[in-house]
Design a protein around this motif. Structure first.
Motif, short mmCIF file in Angstrom:
data_model
loop_
_atom_site.label_atom_id
_atom_site.label_comp_id
_atom_site.label_asym_id
_atom_site.label_seq_id
_atom_site.Cartn_x
_atom_site.Cartn_y
_atom_site.Cartn_z
N GLY A 69 27.86 -40.63 28.09
CA GLY A 69 27.97 -40.13 26.72
C GLY A 69 26.64 -39.78 25.75
N TYR A 70 25.63 -39.65 26.56
CA TYR A 70 24.32 -39.11 26.03
C TYR A 70 24.40 -37.78 25.35
N GLU A 71 25.48 -37.02 25.50
CA GLU A 71 25.48 -35.79 24.62
C GLU A 71 26.08 -36.06 23.30
N ASP A 72 26.79 -37.08 23.05
CA ASP A 72 27.65 -37.19 21.99
C ASP A 72 26.60 -37.46 20.65
N ARG A 73 27.03 -37.01 19.49
CA ARG A 73 26.18 -37.08 18.23
C ARG A 73 25.75 -38.59 18.07
N ASP A 74 26.53 -39.57 18.29
CA ASP A 74 26.47 -41.01 17.76
C ASP A 74 25.80 -41.72 18.79
N HIS A 75 25.37 -40.90 19.79
CA HIS A 75 24.35 -41.79 20.93
C HIS A 75 22.84 -42.00 20.48
N PRO A 76 22.43 -42.95 20.89
CA PRO A 76 21.13 -43.20 20.62
C PRO A 76 20.03 -42.33 20.71
N LEU A 77 20.18 -41.45 21.81
CA LEU A 77 19.41 -40.57 22.29
C LEU A 77 19.61 -39.24 21.17
N GLN A 78 20.68 -38.89 20.85
CA GLN A 78 20.78 -37.80 19.76
C GLN A 78 20.24 -38.27 18.40
N ALA A 79 20.18 -39.51 17.97
CA ALA A 79 19.57 -39.90 16.92
C ALA A 79 18.13 -40.02 17.07
N ARG A 80 17.70 -40.12 18.35
CA ARG A 80 16.06 -40.07 18.50
C ARG A 80 15.64 -38.64 18.26
N ILE A 81 16.45 -37.59 18.70
CA ILE A 81 16.15 -36.32 18.67
C ILE A 81 16.07 -35.99 17.06
N ARG A 82 17.22 -36.34 16.49
CA ARG A 82 17.21 -36.07 14.99
C ARG A 82 15.98 -36.63 14.27
N ALA A 83 15.57 -37.84 14.58
CA ALA A 83 14.42 -38.53 14.07
C ALA A 83 13.35 -37.59 14.14
N GLU A 84 13.19 -37.20 15.63
CA GLU A 84 12.01 -36.12 15.62
C GLU A 84 11.92 -34.79 15.20
N LEU A 85 12.96 -34.35 14.76
CA LEU A 85 13.12 -33.16 14.01
C LEU A 85 12.56 -33.24 12.49
N ARG A 86 12.66 -34.51 12.07
CA ARG A 86 12.07 -34.76 10.73
C ARG A 86 10.50 -34.28 10.58
N ARG A 87 9.85 -34.53 11.70
CA ARG A 87 8.53 -33.87 11.63
C ARG A 87 8.31 -32.40 11.34
N TRP A 88 9.35 -31.71 11.79
CA TRP A 88 9.07 -30.24 12.07
C TRP A 88 9.83 -29.51 11.03
N LEU A 89 10.79 -29.98 10.22
CA LEU A 89 11.53 -29.25 9.48
C LEU A 89 11.53 -29.82 7.99
N ASP A 90 11.68 -29.11 7.08
CA ASP A 90 11.57 -29.35 5.54
C ASP A 90 12.67 -29.92 4.94
#
Length: 344
Positions: free
Chosen positions: A162-183
């Protein structure tokens, strides 16, 4: 990549499909370049146009692999990092690279959630047909990204199912990463499911371009490693005769480039610190390379020698079933809004 740029080009890019002396079809591409001199932004159409980021997001999905020590733990560097960012062609070279990565994390392709599709590289596809073999998940153009996600889940002790699911911790980690790069806060964006099954956000071309500009400007170790891997091993990012690979190859790594589905393409000046995003409004893949190369030529962001080496992509020929060229695809920037200034 210097020289006088032509500034008054903001109405979009018209891509024309000619057959003989007539125009048979037309496509429209929108684009924006940010981070030019003095914060200049050049618009080709409306930069607030929204699109799903699709595979052009992959370099940012790969950043936690380096930042969290996953790449170091499993010995992923160079080619492996490049294929983590790839929409590869499913050649033997690509399949072997992903297989080796899976071996290092103690898994096999049965763990990949991307599913199978025929290799994009037609000779590789025909080789499977001749052997009576079906395409496997390893041939999926996103298998490198999915392997990187499995590695991240294993490293952190998260479930690999289930690593591909939106509520998986991995996908949450990727969204957290995006905060550095997006406005914008990634949690406030609209998300849907990409072709390979993982989440993909809906954001503006300007946001995409700014993220790429910030990526190539960053001096942090993870962005430097990802950019270096992609530009030093462009054949692993896509494959021969594909625009992203060829742009990085003919410019000797001065440009970073990554395609996405439905006519999305993002690229950046590694040495000059600008970023760009293009979207073909009807999603046509055939219009992407002519549009991107017209933008680069129009703004003098690519050397003439490199542009000449990309002539077959800039004005690709239309061939009939006899192999004869019966038309060409060409692009032209349409006059519109002048450049504006702004920070990235």
């Amino acid at each position: 990549m210097t020289g006088k740029r032509i500034p008054l080009r903001g109405g979009g890019i018209s891509v024309r499909v000619g057959r003989g002396p007539e125009i048979e079809s037309r496509h429209t591409a929108l684009g924006v370049v940010v981070g030019l001199s003095a914060g200049e932004e050049v618009q080709f159409g409306e930069p607030e146009t929204l699109a799903f980021w699709r595979s052009a997001m992959k370099p940012f999905q790969a950043l936690p692999l380096v930042e969290d020590g996953v790449a170091g733990r499993y010995g992923f560097a160079g080619r492996e990092l490049a294929i983590c960012c790839a929409s590869h062609q499913g050649t033997r070279m690509h399949v072997d690279c992903v297989t080796g990565m899976l071996d290092r994390i103690g898994m096999d392709e049965s763990a990949l959630a991307c599913g199978p599709h025929a290799p994009f590289h037609e000779p590789a596809h025909q080789a499977l047909v001749r052997q009576g073999l079906e395409p496997r998940p390893l041939h999926n153009n996103c298998s490198g990204k999915h392997t990187s996600m499995l590695a991240q889940a294993a490293h952190h002790g998260w479930p690999t199912q289930g690593y591909e699911d939106r509520d998986h911790p991995l996908q949450a980690r990727i969204r957290a990463e995006l905060r550095r790069w997006l406005d914008v806060d990634p949690e406030e964006l609209t998300w849907s499911v990409d072709g390979c099954g993982v989440p993909t956000p809906f954001l503006s071309l300007r946001q995409m371009a700014r993220a790429y500009a910030r990526l190539v400007r960053s001096k942090d170790s993870a962005p430097l490693a990802v950019v270096e891997a992609m530009t030093e091993h462009p054949e692993y990012v896509s494959g021969s005769a594909e625009l992203s690979t060829e742009l990085m190859r003919v410019t000797d790594g001065a440009l970073l480039a990554k395609e996405g589905a439905e006519g999305v393409f993002c690229f950046a000046g590694v040495r000059d610190g600008w970023g760009a995003a293009v979207k073909v409004t009807d999603g046509s893949k055939r219009a992407v390379a002519p549009a991107v190369l017209e933008l680069l030529a129009n703004l003098r962001l690519i050397d003439l020698d490199a542009l000449e080496r990309l002539a077959d992509l800039r004005e690709p020929g239309l061939r009939n079933t006899q192999g004869r060229v019966v038309g060409r695809i060409t692009a032209e920037a349409v006059a519109g809004q002048a450049p504006v200034a702004g920070d990235i």
